[in-house]
Design an enzyme around this catalytic site. Structure first.
Site, short mmCIF file in Angstrom:
data_model
loop_
_atom_site.label_atom_id
_atom_site.label_comp_id
_atom_site.label_asym_id
_atom_site.label_seq_id
_atom_site.Cartn_x
_atom_site.Cartn_y
_atom_site.Cartn_z
N HIS A 102 -14.70 49.06 -17.53
CA HIS A 102 -15.77 49.93 -18.04
C HIS A 102 -15.58 51.40 -17.66
O HIS A 102 -16.43 52.04 -17.06
CB HIS A 102 -17.18 49.41 -17.74
CG HIS A 102 -17.48 48.97 -16.33
ND1 HIS A 102 -17.32 49.78 -15.26
CD2 HIS A 102 -17.96 47.80 -15.85
CE1 HIS A 102 -17.69 49.14 -14.17
NE2 HIS A 102 -18.07 47.93 -14.50
N HIS A 125 -23.48 37.56 -6.85
CA HIS A 125 -23.70 38.77 -7.65
C HIS A 125 -23.60 38.38 -9.13
O HIS A 125 -22.70 37.64 -9.51
CB HIS A 125 -22.63 39.80 -7.26
CG HIS A 125 -22.64 41.06 -8.04
ND1 HIS A 125 -23.77 41.63 -8.58
CD2 HIS A 125 -21.62 41.92 -8.38
CE1 HIS A 125 -23.44 42.76 -9.19
NE2 HIS A 125 -22.14 42.94 -9.10
N GLU A 142 -23.25 40.41 -11.89
CA GLU A 142 -22.45 41.15 -12.87
C GLU A 142 -21.43 40.19 -13.48
O GLU A 142 -20.89 39.30 -12.80
CB GLU A 142 -21.77 42.37 -12.24
CG GLU A 142 -21.22 43.29 -13.33
CD GLU A 142 -20.86 44.70 -12.86
OE1 GLU A 142 -20.89 44.98 -11.65
OE2 GLU A 142 -20.55 45.52 -13.76
N ASP A 156 -18.41 39.97 -14.46
CA ASP A 156 -17.06 39.66 -13.99
C ASP A 156 -17.08 38.53 -12.95
O ASP A 156 -16.05 37.91 -12.68
CB ASP A 156 -16.34 40.91 -13.44
CG ASP A 156 -17.18 41.74 -12.49
OD1 ASP A 156 -18.42 41.66 -12.53
OD2 ASP A 156 -16.59 42.48 -11.69
N HIS A 194 -23.42 45.31 -5.12
CA HIS A 194 -23.37 46.44 -6.00
C HIS A 194 -24.59 46.59 -6.91
O HIS A 194 -24.85 47.69 -7.43
CB HIS A 194 -22.08 46.22 -6.83
CG HIS A 194 -21.81 47.07 -7.96
ND1 HIS A 194 -21.36 46.61 -9.15
CD2 HIS A 194 -21.93 48.41 -8.10
CE1 HIS A 194 -21.17 47.59 -9.99
NE2 HIS A 194 -21.51 48.69 -9.39
N ASP A 197 -18.51 42.23 -4.28
CA ASP A 197 -17.84 43.49 -4.66
C ASP A 197 -17.42 44.34 -3.45
O ASP A 197 -16.41 45.06 -3.53
CB ASP A 197 -18.80 44.34 -5.52
CG ASP A 197 -18.72 43.99 -7.00
OD1 ASP A 197 -17.70 43.44 -7.43
OD2 ASP A 197 -19.69 44.29 -7.71
N TYR A 247 -11.30 52.11 -5.51
CA TYR A 247 -12.42 51.20 -5.78
C TYR A 247 -13.70 51.76 -5.15
O TYR A 247 -14.75 51.84 -5.80
CB TYR A 247 -12.05 49.84 -5.19
CG TYR A 247 -13.04 48.74 -5.43
CD1 TYR A 247 -12.88 47.86 -6.50
CD2 TYR A 247 -14.10 48.52 -4.57
CE1 TYR A 247 -13.77 46.82 -6.72
CE2 TYR A 247 -14.99 47.49 -4.77
CZ TYR A 247 -14.81 46.63 -5.85
OH TYR A 247 -15.70 45.60 -6.04
N HIS A 265 -12.82 40.87 -5.55
CA HIS A 265 -11.73 41.51 -6.29
C HIS A 265 -10.59 41.79 -5.32
O HIS A 265 -10.82 42.35 -4.24
CB HIS A 265 -12.16 42.87 -6.87
CG HIS A 265 -13.21 42.78 -7.94
ND1 HIS A 265 -12.97 42.25 -9.19
CD2 HIS A 265 -14.49 43.19 -7.94
CE1 HIS A 265 -14.08 42.34 -9.91
NE2 HIS A 265 -15.01 42.89 -9.18
FE1 FEO Z 1 -20.47 44.48 -9.64
FE2 FEO Z 1 -17.26 43.12 -9.65
O1 FEO Z 1 -19.04 43.42 -10.22
#
Ligand code: FEO
Length: 395
Positions: free
Chosen positions: A24, A78, A80, A82, A145, A164, A192, A225
């Site tokens: 994004h 989380h 989100e 992903d 996040h 995250d 990041y 991640h």
């Molecule tokens: Fe806030 Fe990796 O998503």
């Protein structure tokens, strides 16, 4: 599939997204991973899922370790997408698994995936889930996040799964910090933080202090991640403490764009002026560098000089985009200066100064404008502008 064990009974079942280059808007030159973890004890728990385009791979990895009817718990740290967008697939395969999230997480899961997720059970800081000899303890981490975010801590194994936080967009076949080039790892961790977590700096400082106060020993940090920190988890914790407190050095970042090279010439002369004072300087032309790369350079800089030619009486679009992005990320402890070329009425320097002041940035005034093409006298003014900024940040 090679099994990746963090410790006895704790497996990485995530996926590597080798080819993602745009997260994004954040340029992910080294790809990313979506990490999911399977914990096997007397009972079995899955912590987080992966982006839904990789759901089949997650299912295959879990299937090699257990059958879905043996999954007792699914933890969603989380929402989100992903991390959560494979949840509907996993929940359908494991319909009896109890799903846990924070209160805001439950609400967000229902908003994303519908009323089926009314059955999600909520947890708050300090709540624990025994899965046999292993205990999962939850720590709410709102805004790290999203408002729903929480961490899962494996008490006996001393592993923090903070989703995250402490992550990196880094696709590799290796999974641990002691297996990869440490410079590449820190480069990606810095990028990041700069592009995702920078605006949350005060919350990060408080959350780390809270973890310290809880006296929970951390032997490993397994984010959602990138690479898992097992050799030196304190390295990334200390880096976050520095970054979130706004630690900066004598460094100036010049970010600019240009139409007919006048602002380019100004940027180069200004950079010479900065360097002449013994201050480190980086010069980034947008359209050659992404705004996410620019923000990474800005993280530890004391000053940012932004150059825009005037276009249609205003800011050149790439710089407008950059400033919007930078303002959203709330960089701390920076001096901002503006410069640029114009043809007749001007407007870019005026516009950027106004936008920056309205955002509460510390702005060096006056900015520097040059008509049409800088001559020798103009370039001398640019050099002096760079010198003045460098002297000011050196104190
Ligand atoms: Fe806030 Fe990796 O998503």
């Amino acid at each position: 599939m090679v099994k990746v064990a963090l410790k006895n009974g704790i497996f990485w079942v995530g996926v590597v997204d080798w080819n993602i280059r745009d997260f994004h808007g954040y340029v992910t030159n080294r790809g990313s991973t979506y990490n999911s973890y399977l914990i096997q004890d007397e009972q079995t728990a899955l912590v987080d899922t992966v982006k839904n385009s990789f759901a089949d791979e997650l299912v295959a990895k879990i299937s090699e370790l257990t059958s879905f009817d043996k999954i007792d718990y699914i933890i969603i740290n989380h929402v989100e997408m992903d991390h959560s967008s494979s949840l509907p697939v996993i929940a359908a395969l494991a319909p009896n698994a109890r799903i846990f999230a924070s209160q805001r997480g439950k609400e967000a899961l229902i908003d994303h995936y519908g009323p089926d997720f009314e059955r999600v059970e909520t947890v708050k800081t300090g709540d624990e889930l025994k899965v046999g000899k292993k205990t999962l303890r939850f720590v709410e981490a709102p805004m790290l996040h999203w408002p729903d975010s929480m961490f899962t801590y494996l008490v006996e194994d001393k592993i923090l799964m903070p989703n995250d936080a402490f992550g990196q967009h880094l696709a590799t076949s290796e999974r641990f910090d002691d297996e990869v080039d440490p410079h590449v790892l820190m480069e990606e961790a810095t990028m990041y933080y700069s592009n995702i977590l920078m605006p949350l700096a005060p919350l990060i400082t408080r959350k780390i202090q809270e973890l310290v106060a809880m006296k929970i020993p951390i032997e490993m940090i397994a984010p959602s991640h990138g690479i898992i920190w097992r050799k030196d988890p304190m390295k990334i914790i200390n880096a976050y403490l520095d970054w979130s407190s706004g630690v900066s050095r004598n460094k100036v970042v010049v970010v600019f764009d240009t139409m007919w090279h006048s602002t380019d010439k100004m940027a180069r002369a200004i950079a010479d002026g900065v360097a002449s004072q013994g201050v480190d300087v980086k010069v980034l032309k947008l359209r050659s560098y992404a705004i996410s790369e620019a923000m990474t350079e800005i993280l530890d800089a004391k000053a940012v000089l932004v150059g825009s030619p005037t276009l249609n009486n205003g800011i050149f679009p790439t710089l407008g985009s950059f400033l919007t992005y930078a303002i959203g990320l709330k960089p701390k402890n920076k001096l901002w200066g503006f410069f640029g070329s114009f043809g007749w009425g001007g407007g870019a320097v005026r516009g950027m100064t106004k936008v920056a002041k309205e955002a509460g940035f510390d702005v060096y005034e006056p900015g520097l404008e040059i008509k049409y093409v800088p001559d020798e006298e103009d370039l001398k003014k640019c050099l002096e502008f760079g010198e003045q900024i460098a002297r000011k940040i050196k104190g």
